[in-house]
Design an enzyme around this catalytic site. Structure first.
Site, PDB file in Angstrom:
ATOM      1  N   GLU A 156      -6.376  -7.029   6.024  1.00  0.00           N
ATOM      2  CA  GLU A 156      -5.871  -8.020   5.102  1.00  0.00           C
ATOM      3  C   GLU A 156      -5.951  -9.420   5.693  1.00  0.00           C
ATOM      4  OE1 GLU A 156      -2.521  -6.114   7.434  1.00  0.00           O
ATOM      5  OE2 GLU A 156      -4.225  -5.452   6.247  1.00  0.00           O
ATOM      6  N   ASP A 164      -5.591  -2.708  -3.057  1.00  0.00           N
ATOM      7  CA  ASP A 164      -6.948  -3.309  -3.117  1.00  0.00           C
ATOM      8  C   ASP A 164      -7.026  -4.348  -4.221  1.00  0.00           C
ATOM      9  OD1 ASP A 164      -7.727  -1.669  -1.036  1.00  0.00           O
ATOM     10  OD2 ASP A 164      -8.737  -0.184  -2.310  1.00  0.00           O
ATOM     11  N   ASN A 196       0.831  -1.201   0.000  1.00  0.00           N
ATOM     12  CA  ASN A 196       0.000   0.000   0.000  1.00  0.00           C
ATOM     13  C   ASN A 196       0.859   1.241   0.000  1.00  0.00           C
ATOM     14  OD1 ASN A 196      -2.540  -1.270  -0.035  1.00  0.00           O
ATOM     15  ND2 ASN A 196      -2.580  -1.522   2.193  1.00  0.00           N
TER      16      ASN A 196
END
Length: 947
Positions: free
Chosen positions: A863, A837, A828
């Site tokens: 996650e 994503d 990320n």
């Protein structure tokens, strides 16, 4: 027409007929016969009555000079002859046959009445038409008639004269009679003949000469009178002469009949003759008949006697009551005492003096003969003469007709007396006194122990020798001895005013009081008779017992009798001399007849009782709206008026007959007895009705069989079944048409509505589909994670709880795998969240591809991915987790191709088999999470199993 029951007794002329040889004791000219007379004023066509008979329903039929009429107890009904032209037509005979036809003999032939219609028979004679004098019916049902010269057969409604071999050519037929066996007897100038089975044979009766009149009592016995006026009693072939009518009777005997007591009545132009108890009496106009010309006599079914005269129809109630009425020659307007001496002479104490009556005539003693006061109170046989009381004292008339005063009344008020051998007991206003020739009058009140100075009304000595004293205010006293020394009072008297005492044949005592008649036994009142028990009056003056078990009572309203506990009342219409009997005057003669004083003298013969026959009931008329109503007739509905008239066949006292009725179908109960015989109903509703009526005579006897008349009131046209059925069918047809029209309208409306419903249904279905899609979408949104397309944590927990419960029930294995992406934060941070994503979505898709059908994968958070495996133990779960780890490790990530970066997983596996009750789903997740933590701590990219 006038109602006979409403006649004023002023037309009544007198009543007296003695039942034994009274003519030898009392001069005949003083005897009166009570006769109620019916004339044209009452509805008769003519006062000249020629024949009387009675039909099977009880009506009295009368043939008169001017026509025929029937009497039903209420009125006379005349039957006019429509073809009568000659005023000289005379109606001479009436006969009722077995077919309920009424045959009428006239001076011009024969007529008959059938169903109320008068019809005449055609007469075609070469000579003068027959003057019919008698009509009978034989044993074959044929009708025969005679005009004295010929014997006719009425055949096919015409007169036929058969040839009779045994009848002489010059025969004169005086009388036709029908025997009980329906054979016809002919009394002729050649003796007696018998008509049987259509042939005439001479009777073997041993009697020469003409038979003017005869009467049959049985098939072989009866009475007859020959041409010499000799009267015979015959039985079989033997005839025994009984008596001879006197020359004063003339040579014309018109009719004869016998009564229920064996009395023989003979009608002549010189009055009415009666033979009874070997005694012959002649009654004429001066004795009470309507006329000296008596043309017919008849005894009805109740024993009542009727006679026809040239001055009307007469009826004599019977022979029980006889009377002497006051006349200028017999001044007995108020009789207070009666007695009969040893010579058979009757003595009367009256207001006019002392009267003696015998066959020689009347003798009267008054003030001129030494009585000083002509008015006498009492009289009794005393020695060879009589003793009497008047206002001046006690007198005697001896055997030589000499008057002497035995004792003077010194203000004692003597009113009655009783003779006992030479003793005379005197009843006075001041008490009881005794007269004996030796000591004169002695006051017995103090001597006998009676209450002092009380009026004494009567004394009596019974068969036991007991002495009774009736007082006016202190009651009734009795002494055990005929020569009394002490008295005891009678208990429980209804009144203390006692007027008379007597004893019946059962040795029971009766007393007349101001409150009725009492029957006394053992000096106690056993029974009381007053108005509640049927007496016409409670004021009883005289009580006397007859020799056949009856008790007779005189009151201020007539005479009554008590026989076996039954009360009968008699008045002027029964033959009494009057109805006001206010004195204690009575006398019983040696023949058992009772004499009552009052206005004149009434004599009662208790043995002469009329036969008690239950009456017949019949309809005098039945009309609807003025027209005749027949049995079973059907009457249209409307404002109908029904009128019925009832008839009772009892004529002894028509005004005392009673009626009761019930119109079944309308009346719930039977009516109360009433004297009115007319019934009226108006506006009866439709339905079937039966009028049931009964009648009762004066003796209280109801008719055995009630009379019935049924009829039906039809419904109106709109109430009839056909109209109702037609109307019903019309209504059904109209309803069907209306239903069809409405069905058509409803079908069109229904079609429109169905189309609208279908349209709306389609709209609704589309809306429902959209709503279903929205629902499904919302449900998916509620349990699917938007990013990973895996189930969310809330749905996972709900499924885990359900699985946990099932594992507690069946004890199967439940395993949990928790994955976490290693170093996902670096992705990320390096490539951005969108790339992260995308990576996360590709990895979750890879994990979902390895989850079995009974497993569930969900995003646990960030996650972290969690997998629930059913029916898989720890080893199996570990193997699956390892397979997924390797698959993810080798996964080609398109979004990270340029970087060459690989993504790995760390996982923890936990399992439960046979879940413990103290364990929870959270502990299973915690164990798996702890194993994940160990895998991350051990270097990541590995799978660890919980301990």
């Amino acid at each position: 027409m006038m109602f006979i029951t409403r006649l004023i007794p002023g037309v009544v002329i007198g009543f007296l007929i003695t039942v034994s040889s009274l003519h030898a004791e009392v001069a005949p000219e003083f005897l009166n016969i009570y006769s109620r007379v019916y004339s044209t004023r009452h509805g008769l066509p003519s006062n000249h009555v020629s024949h009387i008979t009675q039909d099977d329903v009880g009506r009295i039929w009368v043939a008169t000079q001017a026509g025929v009429a029937s009497y039903d107890g209420q009125r006379f009904t005349e039957y006019p002859f429509p073809d009568r032209q000659d005023a000289s037509l005379f109606f001479s005979f009436i006969f009722h046959d077995s077919r309920h036809r009424t045959w009428i003999g006239t001076t011009y032939g024969v007529a008959f009445i059938e169903n109320g219609e008068v019809k005449t028979l055609p007469i075609n004679w070469p000579d003068a038409p027959p003057r019919i004098s008698a009509i009978v019916e034989d044993n074959c049902g044929k009708i025969w008639a005679t005009d004295s010269r010929r014997l006719f057969r009425i055949d096919n409604r015409s007169l036929d004269v058969p040839k009779w071999d045994n009848l002489p050519e010059n025969v004169i037929i005086y009388r036709l009679r029908t025997a009980q066996d329906q054979t016809v007897w002919l009394g002729t100038n050649h003796g007696m003949f018998v008509l049987k089975d259509g042939s005439v044979t001479p009777h073997s009766l041993d009697l020469n000469g003409s038979i003017l009149e005869f009467e049959l009592e049985t098939d072989m016995s009866g009475w007859l009178i020959d041409e010499t006026n000799a009267v015979y009693r015959f039985e079989g072939e033997r005839a025994v002469r009984q008596f001879h009518l006197p020359d004063s009777a003339g040579r014309t005997v018109l009719d004869m009949t016998s009564g229920h007591t064996g009395a023989l009545w003979i009608a002549t132009y010189r009055g009415l003759y009666l033979w009874q108890h070997d005694s012959l009496e002649n009654f004429r106009f001066r004795n009470g008949l309507a006329s000296n010309v008596v043309m017919d006599v008849f005894v009805d079914r109740e024993g009542g006697f009727w006679y026809g005269s040239d001055n009307g129809l007469g009826k004599i109630p019977g022979l029980m009551f006889t009377r002497l009425m006051p006349t200028p020659d017999l001044p007995i307007s108020s009789v207070a005492g009666i007695t009969r001496d040893s010579r058979g002479r009757y003595w009367f104490a009256a207001n006019e003096g002392i009267l003696r009556l015998d066959e020689s005539g009347i003798q009267i003693w008054g003030a001129a003969d030494g009585l000083q006061d002509e008015s006498a109170y009492a009289i009794m046989v005393y020695g060879d003469g009589v003793a009497l009381l008047n206002a001046n004292g006690l007198y005697r008339i001896d055997g030589n007709d000499t008057v002497s005063q035995l004792a003077e009344d010194t203000q004692n008020g003597f009113v009655q007396m009783m003779v006992q051998d030479e003793t005379i007991w005197l009843c006075g206003e001041t008490g009881l006194f005794r007269y004996r020739p030796a000591d004169g009058i002695v006051d017995m009140n103090t001597y006998l122990g009676l209450p002092h100075v009380i009026p004494v009304n009567a004394t009596f000595i019974d068969s036991r020798g007991q002495f009774w004293v009736a007082t006016d205010g202190e009651g009734l006293f009795v002494s055990p001895d005929a020569d009394p020394l002490r008295f005891e009072s009678v208990k429980d008297l209804p009144s203390r005013r006692v007027f008379s005492v007597c004893e019946d044949i059962r040795r029971s005592i009766w007393a007349g009081t101001l409150a009725g008649v009492v029957n006394i036994e053992n000096r106690t009142v056993r029974q009381l008779f007053n108005q509640r028990q049927g007496l016409v009056c409670d004021d009883v003056w005289t009580v006397i017992c007859d020799r056949v078990g009856g008790v007779w009572i005189s009151t201020s309203r007539g005479i009554s009798s008590i026989v076996d506990g039954r009360v009968m009342n008699y008045d002027y219409n029964d033959g009494l001399s009057g109805e006001d009997f206010l004195s204690n005057c009575r006398f019983i003669d040696d023949k058992g007849r009772i004499w009552f004083g009052g206005f004149g003298i009434t004599i009662v013969d208790p043995s002469e009782k009329m036969p008690s026959i239950r009456p017949l009931t019949h309809f005098r008329y039945a009309r609807v709206n003025g027209e005749s109503l027949k049995n079973g007739q059907k009457i249209p509905s409307g404002r109908n008026t029904f009128e019925f008239g009832l008839m009772c066949s009892s004529f002894r006292s028509e005004y005392q007959n009673r009626f009761r009725y019930q119109l079944k179908g309308y009346d719930e109960f039977r009516s109360e007895p009433t004297a009115s015989s007319d019934i009226r109903y108006t506006n009866l509703p439709r339905g079937r009705y039966i009028l049931v009526a009964e009648s009762c005579n004066r003796d209280g006897q109801w008719s055995d069989i009630p009379v019935l008349l049924s009829f039906e009131v039809l419904p109106a046209w709109w109430e009839r079944r056909v109209v109702w059925l037609l109307g019903f069918l019309i209504v059904i047809l109209m309803m069907r048409l209306l239903i069809r029209f409405r069905s058509y309208q409803l079908a069109r409306t229904t079609h429109r509505l169905q189309e609208e419903v279908r349209r709306q249904t389609r709209v609704i279905q589309k809306q429902m589909e959209r709503l279903e899609e929205q629902k499904n979408l919302m449900e998916q949104q509620a349990k699917i994670d938007d990013l990973t397309k895996l189930y969310n944590r809330r749905h996972f927990y709900r499924k885990l709880r359900d699985a946990w419960i099932m594992r507690r029930i069946d004890g199967s294995a439940l395993s949990i795998i928790i994955f976490d992406l290693d170093y996902f934060k670096n992705i990320n941070d390096t490539f951005g969240h969108l790339t992260g994503d995308a990576v996360l979505r590709q990895i979750c898709q890879e994990i979902r591809n390895h989850v079995p059908s009974n497993g569930l994968a969900a995003r646990f958070g960030g996650e972290e991915i969690v997998i629930m495996l059913l029916d898989m133990d720890l080893d199996g779960a570990f193997q699956l987790a390892e397979t997924i780890r390797r698959s993810v490790e080798n996964l080609e990530l398109g979004c990270l191709d340029d970087s060459g970066l690989k993504v790995t997983l760390s996982g923890g596996v936990a399992c439960r088999i046979g879940v413990d009750t103290s364990d929870t789903p959270d502990t299973l997740i915690r164990d798996a999470d702890e194993a994940l933590y160990k895998a991350k701590s051990g270097g990541r990219n590995r799978i660890m199993m919980a301990e």
